[in-house]
Design an enzyme around this catalytic site. Sequence first.
Site, short mmCIF file in Angstrom:
data_model
loop_
_atom_site.label_atom_id
_atom_site.label_comp_id
_atom_site.label_asym_id
_atom_site.label_seq_id
_atom_site.Cartn_x
_atom_site.Cartn_y
_atom_site.Cartn_z
N LYS A 22 11.88 2.15 2.00
CA LYS A 22 11.89 1.20 0.87
C LYS A 22 11.28 1.83 -0.38
O LYS A 22 11.84 1.75 -1.46
CB LYS A 22 11.10 -0.06 1.26
CG LYS A 22 10.77 -0.97 0.10
CD LYS A 22 10.00 -2.19 0.53
CE LYS A 22 8.50 -2.03 0.53
NZ LYS A 22 7.87 -2.02 -0.81
N ASN A 23 10.13 2.46 -0.21
CA ASN A 23 9.41 2.97 -1.38
C ASN A 23 10.03 4.22 -1.98
O ASN A 23 9.60 4.68 -3.04
CB ASN A 23 7.93 3.23 -1.04
CG ASN A 23 7.16 1.92 -0.92
OD1 ASN A 23 7.70 0.85 -1.21
ND2 ASN A 23 5.91 2.01 -0.50
N CYS A 123 -1.70 -9.62 -7.33
CA CYS A 123 -1.02 -9.85 -6.06
C CYS A 123 -2.08 -9.91 -4.97
O CYS A 123 -3.26 -9.68 -5.23
CB CYS A 123 0.01 -8.77 -5.76
SG CYS A 123 -0.69 -7.23 -5.22
N ARG A 128 -4.23 -4.57 -9.23
CA ARG A 128 -3.10 -3.66 -9.42
C ARG A 128 -2.58 -3.59 -10.86
O ARG A 128 -1.45 -4.01 -11.17
CB ARG A 128 -1.96 -4.00 -8.46
CG ARG A 128 -2.35 -3.80 -7.02
CD ARG A 128 -1.24 -4.11 -6.07
NE ARG A 128 -0.31 -3.02 -5.91
CZ ARG A 128 0.67 -3.03 -5.02
NH1 ARG A 128 0.83 -4.04 -4.23
NH2 ARG A 128 1.48 -2.00 -4.91
N PRO A 129 -3.40 -3.05 -11.76
CA PRO A 129 -2.96 -2.93 -13.16
C PRO A 129 -1.87 -1.86 -13.34
O PRO A 129 -1.61 -1.09 -12.42
CB PRO A 129 -4.23 -2.50 -13.89
CG PRO A 129 -5.06 -1.81 -12.85
CD PRO A 129 -4.72 -2.46 -11.53
N ASP A 313 -0.86 1.81 3.37
CA ASP A 313 0.19 0.95 3.92
C ASP A 313 0.19 0.92 5.46
O ASP A 313 0.98 0.20 6.06
CB ASP A 313 1.57 1.41 3.41
CG ASP A 313 1.81 0.98 1.97
OD1 ASP A 313 0.98 0.23 1.42
OD2 ASP A 313 2.82 1.40 1.38
N ILE A 335 -7.97 2.49 -1.56
CA ILE A 335 -6.91 2.38 -2.58
C ILE A 335 -6.88 0.99 -3.22
O ILE A 335 -6.85 0.86 -4.43
CB ILE A 335 -5.52 2.71 -1.97
CG1 ILE A 335 -5.55 4.03 -1.20
CG2 ILE A 335 -4.45 2.73 -3.06
CD1 ILE A 335 -5.73 5.28 -2.01
N ARG A 405 10.56 -8.27 3.22
CA ARG A 405 10.57 -7.41 2.04
C ARG A 405 10.56 -5.93 2.44
O ARG A 405 11.01 -5.09 1.67
CB ARG A 405 9.35 -7.68 1.15
CG ARG A 405 9.42 -8.98 0.38
CD ARG A 405 8.26 -9.07 -0.60
NE ARG A 405 8.03 -7.77 -1.18
CZ ARG A 405 6.83 -7.22 -1.39
NH1 ARG A 405 5.74 -7.88 -1.08
NH2 ARG A 405 6.71 -6.02 -1.91
C1 UD1 Z 1 2.71 2.24 -4.21
C2 UD1 Z 1 3.51 1.70 -3.06
C3 UD1 Z 1 2.63 0.83 -2.16
C4 UD1 Z 1 1.40 1.62 -1.72
C5 UD1 Z 1 0.69 2.23 -2.92
C6 UD1 Z 1 -0.43 3.18 -2.52
C7 UD1 Z 1 5.75 1.53 -3.95
C8 UD1 Z 1 6.86 0.65 -4.42
N1 UD1 Z 1 4.61 0.92 -3.61
O1 UD1 Z 1 2.24 1.12 -4.97
O2 UD1 Z 1 3.40 0.46 -1.01
O3 UD1 Z 1 0.50 0.75 -1.06
O4 UD1 Z 1 1.61 2.99 -3.72
O5 UD1 Z 1 0.04 4.18 -1.70
O6 UD1 Z 1 5.90 2.73 -3.86
N2 UD1 Z 1 -3.85 1.81 -10.58
C9 UD1 Z 1 -4.47 1.58 -11.78
N3 UD1 Z 1 -3.71 1.57 -12.91
C10 UD1 Z 1 -2.38 1.82 -12.89
C11 UD1 Z 1 -1.75 2.06 -11.66
C12 UD1 Z 1 -2.52 2.05 -10.51
O7 UD1 Z 1 -5.68 1.35 -11.85
O8 UD1 Z 1 -1.75 1.80 -13.96
C13 UD1 Z 1 -4.64 1.80 -9.33
C14 UD1 Z 1 -4.26 0.65 -8.39
O9 UD1 Z 1 -4.89 -0.55 -8.71
C15 UD1 Z 1 -4.70 1.21 -7.06
C16 UD1 Z 1 -4.42 2.71 -7.19
O10 UD1 Z 1 -4.34 2.96 -8.59
O11 UD1 Z 1 -6.07 1.01 -6.88
C17 UD1 Z 1 -3.15 3.19 -6.54
O12 UD1 Z 1 -2.09 2.34 -6.87
P1 UD1 Z 1 -0.60 2.85 -7.02
O13 UD1 Z 1 -0.45 4.17 -6.33
O14 UD1 Z 1 -0.18 2.77 -8.43
O15 UD1 Z 1 0.20 1.77 -6.18
P2 UD1 Z 1 1.69 1.34 -6.45
O16 UD1 Z 1 2.41 2.47 -7.08
O17 UD1 Z 1 1.72 0.00 -7.12
#
Ligand code: UD1
Length: 425
Positions: A22-23, A123, A128-129, A313, A335, A405
Site C-alpha cells: 500500500k505505502n 489522526c 502528524r504535521p 507499522d 515515531i 484500508r
Molecule cells: C508513513 C507511512 C506510515 C508509517 C510512517 C512511519 C505512508 C503512506 N505512510 O507515514 O504507514 O507509519 O511513514 O514509518 O507511507 N513529521 C513532522 N513533520 C512533517 C512530517 C512528519 O514532524 O512534516 C513527523 C511525524 O509526526 C512523525 C515522524 O515525522 O513523528 C515520521 O512521520 P512520517 O515518516 O512523515 O510518516 P508518514 O509519511 O505520514
Amino acid sequence: MDKLIITGGKKIDGEIVISGAKNAALPIMAAGLLASESLILSNVPHLKDVTTMMELLGLLDARLTVDENMEIHIDSASPGPHNQTPKIHAPYELVKTMRASILVLGPLLTRFGKAHVSLPGGCAIGSRPVDLHIKALQRMGANIIVENGYICCDVPGGRLHGADIYFDTVTVTGTENIIMAATLAKGTTTISNAAREPEVTDLIHCLNAMGARISGINTSTLIIEGVEKLSGTKYTVIPDRIEAGTYLIAAAITRGRIRLKKVVPSTLEAVLKALEKTGANITCGDDWIELTMSQRPKAIDIQTAPYPGFPTDMQAQIMVLNTIAEGTSTIVENIFENRFMHVQELARMGANIQLHGNTAICHGVEKLTGAPVMATDLRASAGLVLAGLIAEGKTCIERIYHIDRGYERIEEKLFQLNANINRQA
Ligand code: UD1
C-alpha cells in the site's frame, strides 16, 4: 458496519501470497500526475486507500482505468492550450479519510505550478504535521500559505528550482513529496536525512523508469537532477513488508507454520531478526519466507525507528506477541507519540501492559481471552486480529474499515491459513 468475528485457538498453517505494498502504491500512483503519458501499474493492492487515491487523482483530471489484468492505467491531463485551468484542488472530504493524499502536493506543484491541498489534520496515532513538506517546497521556490485549512501554493515563474533540503526528522511521505517535486524542478535538489524505506526506493525506481534522474538510492542522501519532462512507463509495485510481517507474527503466536510467497525478505530484516529472538525458526529464499514456531515465544524488547530499524507499522503486532510471551518486555515507540491505542483494547482481552509515555512494559500472560474490541487505526486493528487468533473464545472486532484500508482480504487469507474467522455485515 462490518465486524470480524474470530474464535481463537487454531494454529496458523499454510501458505499465502503477499499483496503489493500500500505505502509504495500510493506515492507511485501520485507520480502518475507527473507525466501526460500512461503510467501502468501492476501488483497494486485492492484496498480502500487505493480507491481513495484513484478518486483523488480523478478529481485532479487524471483518467484512470483498470484493465483485464487488474493493472491500473493513470493518464494525467497536460497543462496547455487545451487545459488552461488544471484541476489542482484536493478537497478536505477526501484528504481527511487518507493522510497519504498529501502525496499529490509535490507532483501538482512541480507539474502545474500550483496546488490547493487540504491539510490532513490530526489522526488517531498523533498530531502528524506536514510542516517539513511545506518548508522544503518553500526552499524550492514555492509561495505557500495555509488558509482555511488548505495549503495554497503557487510557484512564481511556474517552475520550482532545485535546493538543498535537510529533514530534521526522517519523514517518509515528506521525502517522497520532495523527490517527486524535484524531478521536474530546474536544477539539482539534494535531500539529506532522507527516508530509506523500501517504499521510497520503489518510488525512485518507478520515477527513474519514467525518465527522472535520481541517485543515492537506498542512502539517506538523495540527489535529484530536474528534467524537462517525464514519460509513461509500466511498473510493478513491491510486495507489502508490513502485511508479510503481520502474517509471520500470526504464525509465531499460534505456534504454527506459514510460508509467504511473493515477498522481498531483505525488506523485513529487522522483523525477521526480532522473530528469531522470540524462538521462531525462519528460512528465506529469493521471494519466499517460511516460519515455524514450536514453543511459547520469548518476550522481546523493541524500539521503533526509521528503516532499517524496526517499523512503527509493526509495533502493535509485536506487542501482541509480547502479551503472551514468556517474560517481560519493553516497547519504545519513537515515531508516533500516541501510537498505543491498542493497549487499552488488549487489556480488555487480559493483557498486562503498563504505559509510561512512549514506553510500554508488557508482562507476558499465559493466555488472552476473547472480548468485543474496537479497531482504532490501521495497524492497531491488525494487532487486535492477531490477539483474536490466540484468545480463548470469541473476539468481535468492530470498526474494521480501518483494516480494509491496509489489508487485502484479511479474513480470506487467514481462513486459508486455518484460522476461524468471518466477517459479519
Ligand atoms: C508513513 C507511512 C506510515 C508509517 C510512517 C512511519 C505512508 C503512506 N505512510 O507515514 O504507514 O507509519 O511513514 O514509518 O507511507 N513529521 C513532522 N513533520 C512533517 C512530517 C512528519 O514532524 O512534516 C513527523 C511525524 O509526526 C512523525 C515522524 O515525522 O513523528 C515520521 O512521520 P512520517 O515518516 O512523515 O510518516 P508518514 O509519511 O505520514
